[in-house]
Design an enzyme around this catalytic site. Structure first.
Site, short mmCIF file in Angstrom:
data_model
loop_
_atom_site.label_atom_id
_atom_site.label_comp_id
_atom_site.label_asym_id
_atom_site.label_seq_id
_atom_site.Cartn_x
_atom_site.Cartn_y
_atom_site.Cartn_z
N LYS A 1 -16.78 -21.11 12.44
CA LYS A 1 -15.47 -21.68 12.75
C LYS A 1 -15.44 -22.30 14.14
CE LYS A 1 -13.85 -17.23 14.40
NZ LYS A 1 -12.93 -17.05 15.47
N LYS B 1 -19.33 -8.50 18.41
CA LYS B 1 -19.42 -8.58 19.87
C LYS B 1 -20.50 -7.65 20.41
CE LYS B 1 -14.77 -10.25 20.39
NZ LYS B 1 -13.37 -9.82 20.44
N LYS C 1 -13.44 -21.07 21.11
CA LYS C 1 -13.18 -21.47 22.49
C LYS C 1 -14.44 -21.53 23.32
CE LYS C 1 -8.88 -19.11 22.78
NZ LYS C 1 -9.24 -17.74 22.45
P1 TYM Z 1 -8.02 -15.75 19.74
O1 TYM Z 1 -7.74 -16.04 21.15
O2 TYM Z 1 -9.42 -15.62 19.30
O3 TYM Z 1 -7.36 -16.84 18.82
C1 TYM Z 1 -5.99 -17.14 18.94
C2 TYM Z 1 -5.39 -17.51 17.60
O4 TYM Z 1 -6.10 -18.62 17.04
C3 TYM Z 1 -6.60 -18.28 15.74
N1 TYM Z 1 -7.91 -18.93 15.55
C4 TYM Z 1 -8.23 -19.63 14.48
N2 TYM Z 1 -7.53 -19.91 13.36
C5 TYM Z 1 -8.14 -20.69 12.44
N3 TYM Z 1 -9.40 -21.21 12.57
C6 TYM Z 1 -10.12 -20.95 13.69
N4 TYM Z 1 -11.31 -21.50 13.84
C7 TYM Z 1 -9.55 -20.12 14.69
N5 TYM Z 1 -9.98 -19.67 15.90
C8 TYM Z 1 -8.96 -18.94 16.41
C9 TYM Z 1 -6.73 -16.76 15.74
O5 TYM Z 1 -6.68 -16.26 14.44
C10 TYM Z 1 -5.53 -16.37 16.58
O6 TYM Z 1 -4.36 -16.33 15.78
N6 TYM Z 1 -7.02 -10.89 19.28
C11 TYM Z 1 -6.42 -12.20 19.36
C12 TYM Z 1 -5.45 -12.36 20.51
C13 TYM Z 1 -4.34 -11.36 20.51
C14 TYM Z 1 -3.27 -11.29 19.59
C15 TYM Z 1 -2.47 -10.19 20.02
C16 TYM Z 1 -2.94 -12.02 18.46
C17 TYM Z 1 -4.18 -10.37 21.42
N7 TYM Z 1 -3.04 -9.67 21.14
C18 TYM Z 1 -1.33 -9.84 19.32
C19 TYM Z 1 -1.79 -11.63 17.77
C20 TYM Z 1 -1.01 -10.57 18.20
C21 TYM Z 1 -7.54 -13.22 19.55
O7 TYM Z 1 -8.60 -12.93 19.98
O8 TYM Z 1 -7.18 -14.47 19.26
#
Ligand code: TYM
Length: 362
Positions: free
Chosen positions: A225, A143, A228
């Site tokens: 990957k 980032k 969003k």
């Molecule tokens: P975020 O919003 O980027 O993604 C949410 C969830 O989706 C999974 N994910 C993927 N899994 C497989 N392939 C992909 N291409 C892919 N893109 C996203 C992520 O692994 C995630 O599980 N930091 C976290 C959000 C968060 C969180 C938490 C998660 C905040 N607090 C507490 C767990 C527990 C995040 O940015 O996820």
């Protein structure tokens, strides 16, 4: 042993008593469900990576565990300071959670900023996190490269806030995709440091995918990957219409096919196979694998098949999500009830934390 008939009732009573005494603690134990926590940032709309990396596990886990699933709106501010779209994104993600089948009667579905105890725990955990380790985090480095003009402090302490989300409920299991593995390791470190410095309050949270490897859903163009907010033409969203799904899949990179039997697959072909495995049936996947290995594969047909399977998968979710998104009264109720459940659990943890740290003065 000579047991008299008149002693039978006594023996039956004794045995019944023993069975109840032995089984009741076990039953109590069974009722105490393990705690699960996870979340998704509202930085855009959900895609197949979010579904297969996280949501699919949420759906299965809601049947067996005590679950807290949230929308990480505070985390989204670290990279998306413009909040014009925030409300819409939060309501959209919540509609998609519900459309996929999360049941607000079974789990706490809430928004991170509604549960203020999160930021209190974040402050305590920040005292246990070191600048050096935070700077080494892969997501921070990534980032920082992408937004050199906005290297805010919350970007650096992103993993601490995530640890606060998890530890707030003393969760044991955290269903996430592969990209979150390092954050989970950091959450375990912070939990251990707290336990050692103060008192044993937190379990060590584990990244969870039902014993299987954590998932990484590749983008359709073979670079990285699904995401969003980046690479949108190579990402399949849960809100894409049939036409968009078909077009994106038909554009996925292929080649003239293998020239020798059982040839290794290039990344971009392996990605198409992986998507087929996630969305289609075992037989279809096996058929195209066999075609590939015997060099008779027709990628055009394979992509058509994949598009049909994806449309069959996404369409019902998309239609349900639209209907739910239009019902703001219901969404408000879900968010408020979810926050109330989350606050109850947070309150218990924070009492333990304040006592352990020593900030409870009377
Ligand atoms: P975020 O919003 O980027 O993604 C949410 C969830 O989706 C999974 N994910 C993927 N899994 C497989 N392939 C992909 N291409 C892919 N893109 C996203 C992520 O692994 C995630 O599980 N930091 C976290 C959000 C968060 C969180 C938490 C998660 C905040 N607090 C507490 C767990 C527990 C995040 O940015 O996820």
């Amino acid at each position: 042993m000579d047991i008299k008939y008149k002693e039978y009732p006594f023996i039956v009573c004794l045995l019944t008593f023993i069975v109840i005494a032995v089984s009741s603690p076990a039953m109590e134990k069974k009722e105490q469900k393990s705690i699960v926590m996870s979340g998704i940032r509202p930085t855009g709309i959900l895609h197949l990576g979010n579904y297969f990396g996280a949501l699919k596990s949420y759906l299965r886990m809601q049947e067996e565990y005590e679950c807290y699933f949230m929308i990480a709106d505070l985390h989204s501010l670290t990279t998306h300071p413009d909040t014009k779209e925030l409300r819409n994104n939060v309501l959209h993600v919540m509609s998609e959670y519900l459309a996929c089948g999360l049941d607000p009667d079974k789990v706490a579905l809430y928004c991170q900023s509604y549960v203020h105890e999160t930021t209190e725990l974040y402050t305590y955990l920040n005292t246990l996190a070191y600048k050096g380790e935070l700077e080494k985090t892969t997501t921070f480095k990534e980032k920082a490269r992408r937004q050199p003009d906005n290297m805010n402090a919350a970007l650096l302490t992103y993993p601490v806030l995530m640890a606060a989300d998890i530890l707030l409920h003393r969760a044991l299991y955290v269903p996430v995709g592969k990209d979150q593995e390092q954050h989970l390791e950091m959450a375990r470190n912070f939990a251990n440091r707290f336990n050692h410095r103060y008192e044993n309050v937190f379990p060590e949270p584990l990244a969870f995918n039902f014993g299987e490897a954590l998932v990484k859903v590749p983008s359709l163009d073979g670079t990285g990957k699904m995401s969003k907010s980046e690479n949108q033409s190579a990402t399949l969203y849960l809100s894409d219409d049939d036409d968009q799904i078909r077009k994106k899949i038909m554009k996925a990179k292929t080649d003239e096919g293998p020239k020798t039997p059982n040839a290794p697959m290039p990344d971009y072909i392996e990605n198409i196979f992986q998507l087929m495995k996630l969305s289609g049936t075992e037989e279809v996947y096996e058929k195209y694998s066999a075609d590939y290995n015997s060099c008779i594969i027709r990628y055009g047909d394979m992509k058509k098949q994949l598009a049909n399977d994806m449309i069959a998968f996404i369409k019902p979710i998309r239609e349900k999500a639209i209907a739910i998104r239009n019902n703001e009264t219901y969404l408000k109720e879900v968010l408020e009830n979810g926050a109330e459940k989350a606050r109850k659990s947070a309150d218990i943890t924070m009492k333990l934390v304040r006592e352990a740290v020593g900030t409870k003065y009377f």
